[in-house]
Every structure is written in C-alpha cells, then in structure tokens.
Design a protein around this motif. Structure first.
Motif, PDB file in Angstrom:
ATOM      1  N   ASN A 145      11.421   1.837   6.694  1.00 11.97           N
ATOM      2  CA  ASN A 145      10.367   1.255   7.504  1.00 11.97           C
ATOM      3  C   ASN A 145      10.032  -0.089   6.862  1.00 11.97           C
ATOM      4  OD1 ASN A 145       7.938   0.462   8.632  1.00 11.97           O
ATOM      5  ND2 ASN A 145       7.121   2.541   8.725  1.00 11.97           N
ATOM      6  N   PRO A 146      10.419  -1.203   7.490  1.00 12.06           N
ATOM      7  CA  PRO A 146      10.238  -2.512   6.848  1.00 12.06           C
ATOM      8  C   PRO A 146       8.784  -2.839   6.495  1.00 12.06           C
ATOM      9  CG  PRO A 146      11.624  -2.717   8.783  1.00 12.06           C
ATOM     10  CD  PRO A 146      11.096  -1.319   8.766  1.00 12.06           C
ATOM     11  N   ALA A 147       7.855  -2.502   7.370  1.00 16.13           N
ATOM     12  CA  ALA A 147       6.453  -2.812   7.103  1.00 16.13           C
ATOM     13  C   ALA A 147       5.937  -2.034   5.894  1.00 16.13           C
ATOM     14  CB  ALA A 147       5.606  -2.514   8.326  1.00 16.13           C
ATOM     15  N   LEU A 148       6.242  -0.746   5.822  1.00 18.27           N
ATOM     16  CA  LEU A 148       5.811   0.071   4.691  1.00 18.27           C
ATOM     17  C   LEU A 148       6.488  -0.389   3.409  1.00 18.27           C
ATOM     18  CD1 LEU A 148       4.229   2.454   3.540  1.00 18.27           C
ATOM     19  CD2 LEU A 148       6.134   3.927   4.198  1.00 18.27           C
ATOM     20  N   PHE A 149       7.774  -0.725   3.481  1.00 22.14           N
ATOM     21  CA  PHE A 149       8.507  -1.213   2.319  1.00 22.14           C
ATOM     22  C   PHE A 149       7.862  -2.495   1.787  1.00 22.14           C
ATOM     23  CE2 PHE A 149      11.909  -3.711   0.366  1.00 22.14           C
ATOM     24  CZ  PHE A 149      12.303  -2.835  -0.622  1.00 22.14           C
ATOM     25  N   PHE A 150       7.551  -3.437   2.673  1.00 19.01           N
ATOM     26  CA  PHE A 150       6.914  -4.686   2.273  1.00 19.01           C
ATOM     27  C   PHE A 150       5.551  -4.422   1.628  1.00 19.01           C
ATOM     28  CE2 PHE A 150       3.939  -8.104   3.380  1.00 19.01           C
ATOM     29  CZ  PHE A 150       4.496  -9.140   2.652  1.00 19.01           C
ATOM     30  N   LEU A 151       4.769  -3.537   2.221  1.00 22.12           N
ATOM     31  CA  LEU A 151       3.455  -3.199   1.685  1.00 22.12           C
ATOM     32  C   LEU A 151       3.565  -2.607   0.282  1.00 22.12           C
ATOM     33  CD1 LEU A 151       0.361  -2.827   2.198  1.00 22.12           C
ATOM     34  CD2 LEU A 151       0.947  -0.541   3.004  1.00 22.12           C
ATOM     35  N   LEU A 152       4.501  -1.693   0.082  1.00 24.45           N
ATOM     36  CA  LEU A 152       4.649  -1.051  -1.224  1.00 24.45           C
ATOM     37  C   LEU A 152       5.133  -2.033  -2.285  1.00 24.45           C
ATOM     38  CD1 LEU A 152       6.129   2.378  -0.157  1.00 24.45           C
ATOM     39  CD2 LEU A 152       3.828   1.900  -1.002  1.00 24.45           C
ATOM     40  N   VAL A 153       6.084  -2.890  -1.925  1.00 24.20           N
ATOM     41  CA  VAL A 153       6.577  -3.880  -2.895  1.00 24.20           C
ATOM     42  C   VAL A 153       5.445  -4.835  -3.274  1.00 24.20           C
ATOM     43  CG1 VAL A 153       8.146  -5.839  -3.193  1.00 24.20           C
ATOM     44  CG2 VAL A 153       8.998  -3.695  -2.255  1.00 24.20           C
ATOM     45  N   ALA A 154       4.653  -5.270  -2.294  1.00 22.40           N
ATOM     46  CA  ALA A 154       3.518  -6.147  -2.590  1.00 22.40           C
ATOM     47  C   ALA A 154       2.506  -5.428  -3.483  1.00 22.40           C
ATOM     48  CB  ALA A 154       2.863  -6.606  -1.292  1.00 22.40           C
TER      49      ALA A 154
END
Length: 83
Positions: A58-67
């Motif tokens: 899930n790109p949005a969740l992945f981006f949120l977690l990395v941030a």
C-alpha cells in the motif's frame, strides 16, 4: 479468521500498539525532556508495522511508515545539545 493471519499481521498489530502507546504518552503523559522514550516506541512500532505494509503493498501506508521512522530516528539521534 484469526488463524489465517500471517506473521506480518501479528507483527503489524504489535507495531500499531506501540505507535498508539507512543501517541498516548505524547498526548497525556508528562514528557521525559526530549521525548526519547516516545521516539523509541514510535520507531519500533513503525518498523514492526512495515512488513505488514510490504506484504500487501500500500503506497500511502508505506510512505507514512517510512516518514514516521525517519522523523523518530531524527528526534532520537539529533545533536545532544539541541532541545
């Protein structure tokens, strides 16, 4: 249904619980100065949740977690003299 959960899901539940605990401590508990405890909880929680996000990408969740990981790592490892 519970028996069908993979190890990533169980690790994700634990990670989400750690992230929520860090948020709860941030909102309702007195601070520990620079927030190291909350930073460690947030960093561990987001890192534990990452495999579940990668399993069903899930790109949005992945981006949120990395941030979340980067921000908590910065807060944890920034220069000691800075508040």
């Amino acid at each position: 249904m519970i028996a069908a959960l993979a190890w990533q899901d169980w690790l994700g539940f634990a990670g989400a619980a750690l992230m929520l605990l860090a948020l709860f401590l941030h909102l309702f508990a007195p601070g520990d100065g620079r927030g190291r405890t909350r930073a460690v909880l947030g960093l561990l929680g987001a890192s534990a949740l990452l495999p579940a996000a990668l399993a069903r990408f899930n790109p949005a969740l992945f981006f949120l977690l990395v941030a979340w990981i980067l921000l908590n790592a910065y807060r944890l490892f920034r220069a000691p003299g800075r508040p």
